[in-house]
Design a protein around this motif. Sequence first.
Motif, PDB file in Angstrom:
ATOM      1  N   GLU A  17       0.832  -1.213   0.000  1.00 41.51           N
ATOM      2  CA  GLU A  17       0.000   0.000   0.000  1.00 41.51           C
ATOM      3  C   GLU A  17       0.864   1.259   0.000  1.00 41.51           C
ATOM      4  O   GLU A  17       0.575   2.232  -0.708  1.00 41.51           O
ATOM      5  N   ILE A  18       1.922   1.259   0.790  1.00 46.91           N
ATOM      6  CA  ILE A  18       2.813   2.425   0.873  1.00 46.91           C
ATOM      7  C   ILE A  18       3.491   2.677  -0.468  1.00 46.91           C
ATOM      8  O   ILE A  18       3.537   3.812  -0.954  1.00 46.91           O
ATOM      9  N   ILE A  19       4.003   1.624  -1.088  1.00 47.70           N
ATOM     10  CA  ILE A  19       4.667   1.783  -2.391  1.00 47.70           C
ATOM     11  C   ILE A  19       3.678   2.263  -3.442  1.00 47.70           C
ATOM     12  O   ILE A  19       4.003   3.147  -4.246  1.00 47.70           O
ATOM     13  N   ASP A  20       2.462   1.711  -3.434  1.00 51.16           N
ATOM     14  CA  ASP A  20       1.449   2.160  -4.403  1.00 51.16           C
ATOM     15  C   ASP A  20       1.096   3.629  -4.210  1.00 51.16           C
ATOM     16  O   ASP A  20       1.001   4.384  -5.167  1.00 51.16           O
ATOM     17  N   ALA A  21       0.914   4.047  -2.959  1.00 45.32           N
ATOM     18  CA  ALA A  21       0.457   5.406  -2.670  1.00 45.32           C
ATOM     19  C   ALA A  21       1.562   6.451  -2.757  1.00 45.32           C
ATOM     20  O   ALA A  21       1.337   7.566  -3.223  1.00 45.32           O
ATOM     21  N   MET A  22       2.767   6.123  -2.306  1.00 47.76           N
ATOM     22  CA  MET A  22       3.822   7.114  -2.182  1.00 47.76           C
ATOM     23  C   MET A  22       4.999   6.868  -3.120  1.00 47.76           C
ATOM     24  O   MET A  22       5.979   7.594  -3.085  1.00 47.76           O
ATOM     25  N   GLY A  23       4.899   5.852  -3.946  1.00 49.87           N
ATOM     26  CA  GLY A  23       6.023   5.426  -4.756  1.00 49.87           C
ATOM     27  C   GLY A  23       6.361   6.340  -5.921  1.00 49.87           C
ATOM     28  O   GLY A  23       5.560   7.149  -6.369  1.00 49.87           O
ATOM     29  N   ALA A  24       7.586   6.181  -6.377  1.00 52.82           N
ATOM     30  CA  ALA A  24       8.098   6.855  -7.571  1.00 52.82           C
ATOM     31  C   ALA A  24       8.534   5.767  -8.542  1.00 52.82           C
ATOM     32  O   ALA A  24       8.974   4.690  -8.133  1.00 52.82           O
ATOM     33  N   ASN A  25       8.424   6.059  -9.826  1.00 51.16           N
ATOM     34  CA  ASN A  25       8.875   5.113 -10.831  1.00 51.16           C
ATOM     35  C   ASN A  25      10.362   5.308 -11.091  1.00 51.16           C
ATOM     36  O   ASN A  25      10.844   6.437 -11.132  1.00 51.16           O
ATOM     37  N   ALA A  26      11.060   4.199 -11.256  1.00 51.75           N
ATOM     38  CA  ALA A  26      12.493   4.226 -11.530  1.00 51.75           C
ATOM     39  C   ALA A  26      12.794   3.214 -12.618  1.00 51.75           C
ATOM     40  O   ALA A  26      11.979   2.338 -12.919  1.00 51.75           O
ATOM     41  N   VAL A  27      13.979   3.360 -13.194  1.00 52.00           N
ATOM     42  CA  VAL A  27      14.507   2.348 -14.107  1.00 52.00           C
ATOM     43  C   VAL A  27      15.846   1.921 -13.525  1.00 52.00           C
ATOM     44  O   VAL A  27      16.721   2.749 -13.279  1.00 52.00           O
ATOM     45  N   ILE A  28      15.972   0.618 -13.272  1.00 55.07           N
ATOM     46  CA  ILE A  28      17.200   0.078 -12.696  1.00 55.07           C
ATOM     47  C   ILE A  28      17.834  -0.856 -13.718  1.00 55.07           C
ATOM     48  O   ILE A  28      17.162  -1.727 -14.280  1.00 55.07           O
ATOM     49  N   ASP A  29      19.123  -0.669 -13.934  1.00 54.71           N
ATOM     50  CA  ASP A  29      19.869  -1.534 -14.847  1.00 54.71           C
ATOM     51  C   ASP A  29      20.304  -2.774 -14.059  1.00 54.71           C
ATOM     52  O   ASP A  29      21.257  -2.731 -13.293  1.00 54.71           O
ATOM     53  N   ILE A  30      19.565  -3.874 -14.232  1.00 61.84           N
ATOM     54  CA  ILE A  30      19.857  -5.120 -13.531  1.00 61.84           C
ATOM     55  C   ILE A  30      20.386  -6.120 -14.550  1.00 61.84           C
ATOM     56  O   ILE A  30      19.662  -6.516 -15.460  1.00 61.84           O
ATOM     57  N   ASN A  31      21.641  -6.487 -14.402  1.00 60.59           N
ATOM     58  CA  ASN A  31      22.279  -7.429 -15.329  1.00 60.59           C
ATOM     59  C   ASN A  31      22.158  -6.974 -16.779  1.00 60.59           C
ATOM     60  O   ASN A  31      21.908  -7.770 -17.678  1.00 60.59           O
ATOM     61  N   VAL A  37      10.860  -0.175 -12.067  1.00 60.54           N
ATOM     62  CA  VAL A  37      10.570  -0.569 -10.684  1.00 60.54           C
ATOM     63  C   VAL A  37       9.887   0.600  -9.988  1.00 60.54           C
ATOM     64  O   VAL A  37      10.283   1.747 -10.158  1.00 60.54           O
ATOM     65  N   ARG A  38       8.874   0.302  -9.204  1.00 66.06           N
ATOM     66  CA  ARG A  38       8.219   1.332  -8.389  1.00 66.06           C
ATOM     67  C   ARG A  38       8.655   1.128  -6.940  1.00 66.06           C
ATOM     68  O   ARG A  38       8.698   0.007  -6.439  1.00 66.06           O
ATOM     69  N   GLY A  39       8.999   2.235  -6.280  1.00 65.62           N
ATOM     70  CA  GLY A  39       9.413   2.165  -4.891  1.00 65.62           C
ATOM     71  C   GLY A  39       9.323   3.531  -4.254  1.00 65.62           C
ATOM     72  O   GLY A  39       9.004   4.523  -4.922  1.00 65.62           O
ATOM     73  N   VAL A  40       9.596   3.606  -2.978  1.00 61.26           N
ATOM     74  CA  VAL A  40       9.542   4.875  -2.248  1.00 61.26           C
ATOM     75  C   VAL A  40      10.955   5.447  -2.190  1.00 61.26           C
ATOM     76  O   VAL A  40      11.859   4.836  -1.620  1.00 61.26           O
ATOM     77  N   LYS A  82      13.228   9.992 -11.495  1.00 62.42           N
ATOM     78  CA  LYS A  82      12.859  11.368 -11.836  1.00 62.42           C
ATOM     79  C   LYS A  82      13.937  12.032 -12.695  1.00 62.42           C
ATOM     80  O   LYS A  82      14.269  13.198 -12.519  1.00 62.42           O
ATOM     81  N   GLY A  83      14.540  11.264 -13.611  1.00 63.63           N
ATOM     82  CA  GLY A  83      15.540  11.796 -14.521  1.00 63.63           C
ATOM     83  C   GLY A  83      16.932  11.957 -13.939  1.00 63.63           C
ATOM     84  O   GLY A  83      17.854  12.360 -14.639  1.00 63.63           O
ATOM     85  N   GLU A  84      17.126  11.641 -12.656  1.00 61.44           N
ATOM     86  CA  GLU A  84      18.423  11.766 -11.994  1.00 61.44           C
ATOM     87  C   GLU A  84      19.080  10.396 -11.886  1.00 61.44           C
ATOM     88  O   GLU A  84      18.420   9.401 -11.568  1.00 61.44           O
ATOM     89  N   SER A  85      20.393  10.350 -12.110  1.00 63.72           N
ATOM     90  CA  SER A  85      21.137   9.088 -12.019  1.00 63.72           C
ATOM     91  C   SER A  85      21.682   8.870 -10.613  1.00 63.72           C
ATOM     92  O   SER A  85      22.225   9.778  -9.992  1.00 63.72           O
ATOM     93  N   TYR A  86      21.532   7.639 -10.165  1.00 60.79           N
ATOM     94  CA  TYR A  86      22.074   7.175  -8.895  1.00 60.79           C
ATOM     95  C   TYR A  86      22.704   5.810  -9.158  1.00 60.79           C
ATOM     96  O   TYR A  86      22.579   5.262 -10.244  1.00 60.79           O
ATOM     97  N   TRP A  87      23.348   5.259  -8.159  1.00 61.61           N
ATOM     98  CA  TRP A  87      23.864   3.904  -8.259  1.00 61.61           C
ATOM     99  C   TRP A  87      23.716   3.230  -6.911  1.00 61.61           C
ATOM    100  O   TRP A  87      23.654   3.875  -5.876  1.00 61.61           O
ATOM    101  N   VAL A  88      23.612   1.907  -6.940  1.00 61.17           N
ATOM    102  CA  VAL A  88      23.381   1.137  -5.722  1.00 61.17           C
ATOM    103  C   VAL A  88      24.688   1.040  -4.939  1.00 61.17           C
ATOM    104  O   VAL A  88      25.662   0.483  -5.418  1.00 61.17           O
ATOM    105  N   GLU A  89      24.684   1.615  -3.736  1.00 58.48           N
ATOM    106  CA  GLU A  89      25.831   1.526  -2.834  1.00 58.48           C
ATOM    107  C   GLU A  89      25.715   0.318  -1.919  1.00 58.48           C
ATOM    108  O   GLU A  89      26.692  -0.342  -1.619  1.00 58.48           O
ATOM    109  N   LYS A  90      24.490   0.065  -1.436  1.00 57.95           N
ATOM    110  CA  LYS A  90      24.274  -1.011  -0.462  1.00 57.95           C
ATOM    111  C   LYS A  90      22.883  -1.582  -0.661  1.00 57.95           C
ATOM    112  O   LYS A  90      21.932  -0.848  -0.918  1.00 57.95           O
ATOM    113  N   ILE A  91      22.776  -2.888  -0.511  1.00 55.83           N
ATOM    114  CA  ILE A  91      21.494  -3.579  -0.618  1.00 55.83           C
ATOM    115  C   ILE A  91      21.184  -4.183   0.744  1.00 55.83           C
ATOM    116  O   ILE A  91      21.910  -5.067   1.217  1.00 55.83           O
TER     117      ILE A  91
END
Length: 125
Positions: A17-31, A37-40, A82-91
Motif C-alpha cells: 500500500e505504501i509503495i502504491d500510494a507514495m512510490g516513484a517510478n524508476a529504471v534500474i539496470d539489472i544485469n 521498478v516502483r518504490g519509495v 525522476k531523470g536523476e542518475s544514482y547507483w546502488v551503494e548497499k542492498i
Amino acid sequence: MSFDNLFDEAMFAADNEIIDAMGANAVIDINGIKTPVRGVFDNPDATATFKTGGRLKATAPTFFVKSQHVVGIKERDEVVIKGESYWVEKIEPDDTGSRVLTLGTGKPGKPAAGVPGPKSWSGNK
C-alpha cells in the motif's frame, strides 16, 4: 509468499500500500536489462557547510522496493529516478518481501555534478 506470523503478513500488505500510494517510478539496470521498478524514494538533504567553504553530506538517498522486483540487483547498478542518475551503494537484506537500496549520487565511478572529484581533494591539483 509464506509468512512466519500474522505480523509479517500485515507488514507485507502495508508495504504494498505504501509503495502504491507514495512510490516513484524508476529504471534500474539489472544485469544489463533496464527494469522499471516502483518504490519509495527518500533523498534527505543533510548537508553540513563549513566556514572554510567545504561541505559534507551526512546521509544518502534510499529507495524502498519489493524484493521480487529487483532480483539479481548488485552494488554499482545504475538507478534512474525522476531523470536523476544514482547507483546502488548497499542492498539491505530482505525484510518480509521488501528491501532498502542505499544509493550513491551520479553514475558509478563519476562524481555527481557539483561534487568535487578526488583530484580536487586534499589540495591535489
